[in-house]
Structure formats: C-alpha cells, structure tokens
Design a protein around this motif. Sequence first.
Motif, PDB file in Angstrom:
ATOM      1  N   TYR A  22      -0.354  -0.175  -4.570  1.00 55.11           N
ATOM      2  CA  TYR A  22      -0.038  -0.064  -3.139  1.00 55.11           C
ATOM      3  C   TYR A  22      -1.241  -0.486  -2.298  1.00 55.11           C
ATOM      4  CZ  TYR A  22       1.659   1.789   1.300  1.00 55.11           C
ATOM      5  OH  TYR A  22       2.057   1.911   2.609  1.00 55.11           O
ATOM      6  N   ILE A  23      -2.420  -0.038  -2.705  1.00 50.56           N
ATOM      7  CA  ILE A  23      -3.648  -0.397  -1.970  1.00 50.56           C
ATOM      8  C   ILE A  23      -3.880  -1.903  -2.092  1.00 50.56           C
ATOM      9  CG2 ILE A  23      -6.102   0.097  -1.668  1.00 50.56           C
ATOM     10  CD1 ILE A  23      -4.686   2.681  -1.452  1.00 50.56           C
ATOM     11  N   ASP A  24      -3.732  -2.423  -3.310  1.00 48.22           N
ATOM     12  CA  ASP A  24      -3.929  -3.868  -3.518  1.00 48.22           C
ATOM     13  C   ASP A  24      -3.037  -4.675  -2.572  1.00 48.22           C
ATOM     14  OD1 ASP A  24      -5.789  -3.714  -5.542  1.00 48.22           O
ATOM     15  OD2 ASP A  24      -4.264  -3.623  -7.125  1.00 48.22           O
TER      16      ASP A  24
ATOM     17  N   LEU B 129       2.350   6.739  -5.796  1.00 44.03           N
ATOM     18  CA  LEU B 129       1.361   6.005  -4.992  1.00 44.03           C
ATOM     19  C   LEU B 129       0.237   5.576  -5.924  1.00 44.03           C
ATOM     20  CD1 LEU B 129      -0.006   5.045  -2.362  1.00 44.03           C
ATOM     21  CD2 LEU B 129      -0.791   7.392  -2.004  1.00 44.03           C
ATOM     22  N   THR B 130       0.110   4.274  -6.115  1.00 46.22           N
ATOM     23  CA  THR B 130      -0.802   3.751  -7.135  1.00 46.22           C
ATOM     24  C   THR B 130      -1.812   2.774  -6.526  1.00 46.22           C
ATOM     25  OG1 THR B 130       0.499   1.781  -7.607  1.00 46.22           O
ATOM     26  CG2 THR B 130       1.157   3.797  -8.751  1.00 46.22           C
ATOM     27  N   HIS B 131      -2.721   2.323  -7.363  1.00 43.85           N
ATOM     28  CA  HIS B 131      -3.661   1.278  -6.938  1.00 43.85           C
ATOM     29  C   HIS B 131      -2.913   0.044  -6.441  1.00 43.85           C
ATOM     30  CE1 HIS B 131      -7.408   3.148  -8.011  1.00 43.85           C
ATOM     31  NE2 HIS B 131      -6.898   3.516  -9.171  1.00 43.85           N
TER      32      HIS B 131
ATOM     33  N   THR C 125      -4.565   1.439   4.943  1.00 40.14           N
ATOM     34  CA  THR C 125      -4.912   0.414   3.952  1.00 40.14           C
ATOM     35  C   THR C 125      -5.359  -0.870   4.646  1.00 40.14           C
ATOM     36  OG1 THR C 125      -2.532  -0.035   3.770  1.00 40.14           O
ATOM     37  CG2 THR C 125      -3.524   1.258   2.019  1.00 40.14           C
TER      38      THR C 125
ATOM     39  N   THR D 275       0.148  10.739  -5.813  1.00 42.24           N
ATOM     40  CA  THR D 275      -0.930  10.306  -6.712  1.00 42.24           C
ATOM     41  C   THR D 275      -0.933  11.133  -7.993  1.00 42.24           C
ATOM     42  OG1 THR D 275      -2.437  11.650  -5.364  1.00 42.24           O
ATOM     43  CG2 THR D 275      -2.464   9.286  -4.981  1.00 42.24           C
TER      44      THR D 275
ATOM     45  N   LEU E 260      -7.757   4.418   3.647  1.00 44.33           N
ATOM     46  CA  LEU E 260      -7.124   4.784   2.359  1.00 44.33           C
ATOM     47  C   LEU E 260      -7.479   3.706   1.344  1.00 44.33           C
ATOM     48  CD1 LEU E 260      -5.141   6.336   0.503  1.00 44.33           C
ATOM     49  CD2 LEU E 260      -3.260   5.127   1.612  1.00 44.33           C
ATOM     50  N   THR E 261      -8.259   4.090   0.338  1.00 41.76           N
ATOM     51  CA  THR E 261      -8.809   3.105  -0.595  1.00 41.76           C
ATOM     52  C   THR E 261      -8.429   3.436  -2.036  1.00 41.76           C
ATOM     53  OG1 THR E 261     -10.812   4.358  -1.056  1.00 41.76           O
ATOM     54  CG2 THR E 261     -10.831   2.965   0.930  1.00 41.76           C
ATOM     55  N   HIS E 262      -8.825   2.541  -2.938  1.00 43.90           N
ATOM     56  CA  HIS E 262      -8.646   2.817  -4.368  1.00 43.90           C
ATOM     57  C   HIS E 262      -9.314   4.126  -4.776  1.00 43.90           C
ATOM     58  CE1 HIS E 262      -6.584  -0.794  -5.582  1.00 43.90           C
ATOM     59  NE2 HIS E 262      -7.427  -1.524  -4.871  1.00 43.90           N
TER      60      HIS E 262
ATOM     61  N   ALA F 192       1.554   9.506 -10.128  1.00 44.09           N
ATOM     62  CA  ALA F 192       0.974   8.266 -10.669  1.00 44.09           C
ATOM     63  C   ALA F 192       0.064   8.571 -11.856  1.00 44.09           C
ATOM     64  CB  ALA F 192       0.194   7.528  -9.577  1.00 44.09           C
TER      65      ALA F 192
ATOM     66  N   ASN G 111      -7.383  11.329  -7.008  1.00 47.58           N
ATOM     67  CA  ASN G 111      -6.215  12.202  -6.998  1.00 47.58           C
ATOM     68  C   ASN G 111      -5.183  11.957  -8.085  1.00 47.58           C
ATOM     69  OD1 ASN G 111      -6.655  14.074  -4.792  1.00 47.58           O
ATOM     70  ND2 ASN G 111      -6.853  12.204  -3.593  1.00 47.58           N
ATOM     71  N   ALA G 112      -5.281  10.822  -8.767  1.00 49.07           N
ATOM     72  CA  ALA G 112      -4.291  10.571  -9.808  1.00 49.07           C
ATOM     73  C   ALA G 112      -4.582  11.419 -11.037  1.00 49.07           C
ATOM     74  CB  ALA G 112      -4.243   9.089 -10.173  1.00 49.07           C
ATOM     75  N   ASP G 113      -5.795  11.952 -11.137  1.00 46.00           N
ATOM     76  CA  ASP G 113      -6.027  12.838 -12.290  1.00 46.00           C
ATOM     77  C   ASP G 113      -6.953  13.993 -11.974  1.00 46.00           C
ATOM     78  OD1 ASP G 113      -8.213  10.439 -13.895  1.00 46.00           O
ATOM     79  OD2 ASP G 113      -8.343  11.527 -12.027  1.00 46.00           O
TER      80      ASP G 113
ATOM     81  N   GLU H  96       6.171  -0.633  -3.015  1.00 47.03           N
ATOM     82  CA  GLU H  96       4.921  -1.347  -3.259  1.00 47.03           C
ATOM     83  C   GLU H  96       4.037  -0.569  -4.242  1.00 47.03           C
ATOM     84  OE1 GLU H  96       4.760  -3.935   0.862  1.00 47.03           O
ATOM     85  OE2 GLU H  96       3.787  -1.982   0.810  1.00 47.03           O
TER      86      GLU H  96
ATOM     87  N   TYR I 271      -9.337   6.948  -3.281  1.00 43.77           N
ATOM     88  CA  TYR I 271      -8.424   8.088  -3.101  1.00 43.77           C
ATOM     89  C   TYR I 271      -7.496   8.222  -4.312  1.00 43.77           C
ATOM     90  CZ  TYR I 271      -5.126  11.326  -0.937  1.00 43.77           C
ATOM     91  OH  TYR I 271      -4.338  12.422  -0.670  1.00 43.77           O
ATOM     92  N   ILE I 272      -6.991   7.086  -4.767  1.00 45.04           N
ATOM     93  CA  ILE I 272      -6.092   7.108  -5.951  1.00 45.04           C
ATOM     94  C   ILE I 272      -6.873   7.574  -7.176  1.00 45.04           C
ATOM     95  CG2 ILE I 272      -4.442   5.767  -7.317  1.00 45.04           C
ATOM     96  CD1 ILE I 272      -3.590   5.557  -4.490  1.00 45.04           C
TER      97      ILE I 272
END
Lengths: 411, 411
Positions: free
Chosen positions: A402-404, A398-400, B317, A317, B398-400, A320, B406-408, A283, B402-403
């Motif tokens: 997955y949350i969506d 693990l990306t946006h 989520t 993340t 766990l929300t957007h 990602a 942590n994604a950058d 996902e 967090y991504i």
Amino acid sequence: MAGTLPRSPLAPARFPELPVISGVRFASTAAGVRYAGRDDVMLALLAPGSTVAGVFTRSATRSAPVLDCQEKLRHTGGADAAGAAILVNSGNSNAFTGARGEQSVQAICAATALATGLPVERIFTASTGVIGERLPHDRIIAVIDDLAASLDEGAIEPAARAIMTTDTFAKGASCTVEIDGRTVSIAGIAKGSGMIAPDMATMLVYIFTDARVEQKRLQALLSELNERTFNCITVDSDTSTSDSLMLCATGAAGVDAGESESFAEALHAVMLDLAHQVVRDGEGASKFVEIRVSGAQSDAEARVHGRSIANSPLVKTAIAGEDPNWGRIVMAVGKSGAAADRDRLGIRFGDIPVAENGWVSPGYREETAAEYMKNQELVISVDLGIGDGQAVIWTCDLTHGYIDINADYRS
Amino acid sequence: MAGTLPRSPLAPARFPELPVISGVRFASTAAGVRYAGRDDVMLALLAPGSTVAGVFTRSATRSAPVLDCQEKLRHTGGADAAGAAILVNSGNSNAFTGARGEQSVQAICAATALATGLPVERIFTASTGVIGERLPHDRIIAVIDDLAASLDEGAIEPAARAIMTTDTFAKGASCTVEIDGRTVSIAGIAKGSGMIAPDMATMLVYIFTDARVEQKRLQALLSELNERTFNCITVDSDTSTSDSLMLCATGAAGVDAGESESFAEALHAVMLDLAHQVVRDGEGASKFVEIRVSGAQSDAEARVHGRSIANSPLVKTAIAGEDPNWGRIVMAVGKSGAAADRDRLGIRFGDIPVAENGWVSPGYREETAAEYMKNQELVISVDLGIGDGQAVIWTCDLTHGYIDINADYRS
C-alpha cells in the motif's frame, strides 16, 4: 502506473464468462488521456426503453461527472424511451477542476449525443484517476465516433479493462435467474482498489440486465442493495470523489422483474461479488477479511463497530503480520463511539473463541490462533452482547505494498 | 521491541534539562513485566497538599487503571492534605483483563499505599503495553519498597524512560514563569508513538508544577488546554485504551497560580511541546506535519476537516513520498462530513498557493511544491471560505516503518 503492478494474490484466476445482455453494446479504445499503450475510454450504449438508476459518492468535493449524473437522474420522467449511453474514461477524474470540469462534461456529452443520436440528458459520464488536473476532453471527443462505430454486445471485458487505474485485475460478475419461465441475465463490471470507503456507492460500477424494471423500482432496489454490498467494504477509509454505481435494465428479455424476489437476490449476488473483488484488489492487499459484528445495539451501530475494526491501521497491520493481536480489536471497538460493554464483548477468529466476558477465552491458545491467521481469507467475529444489531464488513490488510503504491502514485 | 527501533529522525537532539519541581520525587526500576534489561516501572510521590487533575481516554474498552483513576478523581474532596502517588508500568496495559485486571490494580495500590504511608484513594496507576494479557502484578509489587526507598527530586528523566513502549526517545518539556515575584516551574513527561488519536487525552502524560492550584481549577485548566494540545494530534487514527494525562500541583513554590494567565500560557506551552514530541515519535514517521484549517463553519467542523486530512492514509503516504498530491487533500475535505464548498476551498503548502476557487491556483508550479515537500517539517493550510471556524492538527506521514513496527509488534 496501471499495468505495472503485480496481480493481487487475492485475484480470481481469470475474468469470468459474462452472459451477453441483450440491449446493451460496448466499445473501448485508447484515447491517451494519461496512460500510454492501453484502452482508457469505454462507451456502453443502451437500447430504447432501458431504465437507469444510480448511486453516487456523498463527498462534498465530488467530481463534475458525478454532479452531472445526479442532476440527470433527478429528472428521468419519460426519458426511458430514448435509450441511454455511459461514457467513462480512466487516468483523470475531472474532480476539483472548477467550471472547466463542467465544460469538459458538457463537451463530452454533446459529442456523445451527436455520435449516438441520443438526447444529451441521456448521456451519463464518469472519470477516474488523478484529482485536480484539467481533463483533456478533446482527446476523448476525438475517439467517440470510432467508439460509436465499433459497439459490440460481447465487448464487456475490454470495457472492464478500460476503466482500470491502479487495479491489478479487471472485475466482472454475473448471474442468471428464471422469472415467469424466461431467463433474465445480470452482468456487471467494476474498478477500484484504493480510496475505497464508500459512503454511498463505490468507485465505478456498471451493472446491466435484460430484465424490465421500472425506473423508480430500479433505483430503490439499487439503493437498498448498495447498503449491504458496496457500502460494507473498505480498503483504506478514504472516500473517493468519483464513486459511481449505475444499474441499467434494457427490458430485452421481455419480463418485468421489478417485484421478483429471485431477481433481487441475483442482483445482490452480483453486487456482492463485485464489491468483494474491489476488496481483493485493495492496494497492497494480501488477506481478504470478513468482519462479522453481532449483538450490537442496532444494525447501524454494528456497522460503526465493523468499520472501526476494518479501518484501524493497527488491526490491518496485525493481520498483515499474521499476528492474532486481538487486543487491537478490543481497542477498535472501544474507540468506535458506538455502544459496547467491555465485559460482554466476545471475539472469535474463524471458529476459535478468543475473548469472552471481558477477558481471554478459557482454553485460548495463541499458537492455534496464529496458525489460523496464516490463511489468506479470514473471518473475525465480534459479538457485543448487548442487542440484536448486526453487520458484515469486508476489508483487506495494510501492507508495504500500500505504501509502495501510494507514496508516489499519481492517477 | 522497545530499544531496538532506530531513533526517530524527528526526535529532538537530546532529552531537555528539566527543572526540579519541589514537592515531587521520582524513582524507576526494572521489574521485568515484559521487557528485559530496562526500567519498566516508575513511581512519583507528591508531597501533602498537592492537587491532582486528570483527563482520560473515552474508549468504551478503557483499561482497569484508567477506570480506577477516574473513580478516585471523582471524589477528591479534602484528599489533598495527604499527598499522592503515581505508579506506572510499561509492557502490559492491563486492558481487557476483566475482574483480574481490577484485582491487579487493587493489589498494586494497596502495596504502594503501604510503602508510602498514603491512603489507597490517593494512589493513581497506569499501565501501557500489550492489551488483553494478565498483568503480572506480583513482579511490580516486589519492587515497590525499593522504589519508595530510592525517591529522588532529580530523577524525572529515568521516569520518562521507564514508561516508554515503542517510543524511540524519552519525552520531556518544561517552562518557568514569574508570578507575584516568585518563580513557578512546570515539568512534564510523556510516552506515546502509536495508537495515537486521542479522544480525550493521549497516551501517558504526567505534568508537575510547584505552583499551588486548587483542584477544581486545576482540572478545568487541564481539560481546556487538552482540547488544544493532545486532542489535536493524531498518528494513526487509533485511540488507546490507556490514554491518561495527569497534572499535579505541589504548591511548594508558595504561590497560587490558579488565576494566572501566564501560568496557563506556560502550561499550554509544556503540553503542546509534549504533544508535538509524541507526533515526532509517531511510528515510522519521517515528516512532522501541521495542518491549519480556517474558514470552516465552526471550530468543531474545522477540527473534523483537519482530522480527516491528518488521518487519511492517502494523504499520509503522499507526504511520505514527497508528492504534492493536493487532490488527496480535496478528497479528505470532501469525505469528512463537515460542511465544504468545492468552489470556495483554498489550499496552501507552506506559503505556496496550491488551489483556490475550486481549481488549481494560477501560477502553481508542481516543481515548486515538490521542492517544498522535501522539508522535514511541513505546513498544509486549508481555507474553507465559508465561516470563521479554525483548528490546527499535528500529524506525521505513513511510511514503511509503520508497517514494519506494527505487522509484528506485541507491546
């Protein structure tokens, strides 16, 4: 939900050409279990003499169909003569539905037995989708006669589509192998993209071969290869209540493959291909990641390290974000609980040495690693430097997305 | 990164008024370790006679400062007479930095000993931030004299700010208690918002009291209460390499609190408050969730179930999406590995019975549960129905966010 998600960027270009497996026929249809406008039930019918093996989730809250399949496979003595049937629905997992869940399985099995002429002990079912809602089994029973009347050797692809939930592509794989001058074929289908951290098997996977393999040997092969394929993937560390992997051997090719090394290798290839496809449909996934662990105290400990890395939200993340944040790999090794020596740990991204002897590698340049992280397929190698244990784990980022998918997904 | 994130919606309205703890003084300043334009080093100086206890991460890749603190606390016999100092920097964790990391710790401890007149064995340090990059310890050493010259009893709040990384608010808590007619105070500060799944302690936490508590008793108290506070929180299942929790008793209030029940209760309250604040600053958090587990086979098994629920990406989520998807709780219980009986499991959201006897509760209405899920603070209760074991775990969703973080994010 299914069908509304964009196709995974990691998906293969198309569903593969799968060989016909003599001795097994498929049918699918729309029963309206939950989804509208798509097939959601599939039936596979196996010719008399077929052997069946299965591996299932070890979840303590496993679904009613899983419990029923396990019970039936426990007593398979002499049952091969009859053939067998597999009936699967998507949209509702019939998990945590109490006694009513078991009644639904019994009702479906009874109707399938009637429509196919098989004993009820040879009807295996699976359900995948939302947990805890009553399965509207009447809708499934209403279509079983139609399914039994439209069975077709070539209809494996629609069967692969009928078992999808949040999957963004149908998954199939195959292999052919020569044994004693005869061609043996293996073809399999799978569904799965979330709640993927198989503890025993994963999701729904059905593999068929026209080889003849005695049931005990078939089960041993499946269990052993499962450890190196489906049990080595993880999308989100969550283990499904419905995981089912079944392997059926019709024997129609007229050759016994039970002791064939090349058959085992071909089966391994098919299982690994399907396992990888499940990860590729993880996902929200945008990267396919292979985590190679070596030098651990044992293979089991290597797997613990590999899973710790693959399941770490901070590692996932960073991937990602295309950030070569190798400190998070160090963290994941450190927290895993398996043995590690900080000063012997080595890490590579692809061919790039990143860390060794307890610190960053001499000559490591972050720009080079950052460039590598832009690839869609990544290999992260970790050497513990303290033993011979090894493992390979496959995962995704693990990306946006997955949350969506999961913040408001039901079934 | 720090300072650019919006304040957590779960943050308290303001930093609390903390009582002055006689016998300990604080100073903070900007050394430019990594961040610009904010304090990133803090010094706390403890008067002679102070006892010090500590609990640290069990990570196999723990940082050089953690290893140094553990070594020093192992041999504290008679050292109390000298007093002690704690020096902490943010921006760089000095973890996985090999022999150079140890050299950095030694250099910082030597400079701090020189500036404070303390023996080097009584200098405790911590570093938090990016893993695997060399700590520029010269920048820290360059400000130590200034720190030592500006120590102030009332400067605990800037100290709490100096140790922040991705934290969106500074964390403090306090309690006062009467013992033998005298007032004893406890005040503590913490940092932490990601890489939170303490295995032994969590993040950086410093608690001070003016009570007198003999060192062995201080350590026993801290270790015991840690199990019910910091070891019961999780943001993302990832365990830091730097987790450090220290408790310092100056004795300046002139009362021995070692055997005082009310002191232990007050300390528990301060620790729990700080632990909850760490969860409330969980990266991207929009909901604060208490998971109450009862009826498990043992307290330890209750905790396994609680953590399995709290760490499940699918549960987290669903909470973010305000979806009462209780099937995912069933899944998380099932996969945890601890004992469970599907047909005895009961689940409640707040006061709403959701599931019991292996199925949905009679009278359960999804609309009522969905309404409850809109709350910012949620209680999810799970009763296993098979024993007396219980545990409470605190977590966030766990929300957007967090991504995004942590994604950058780097340090």
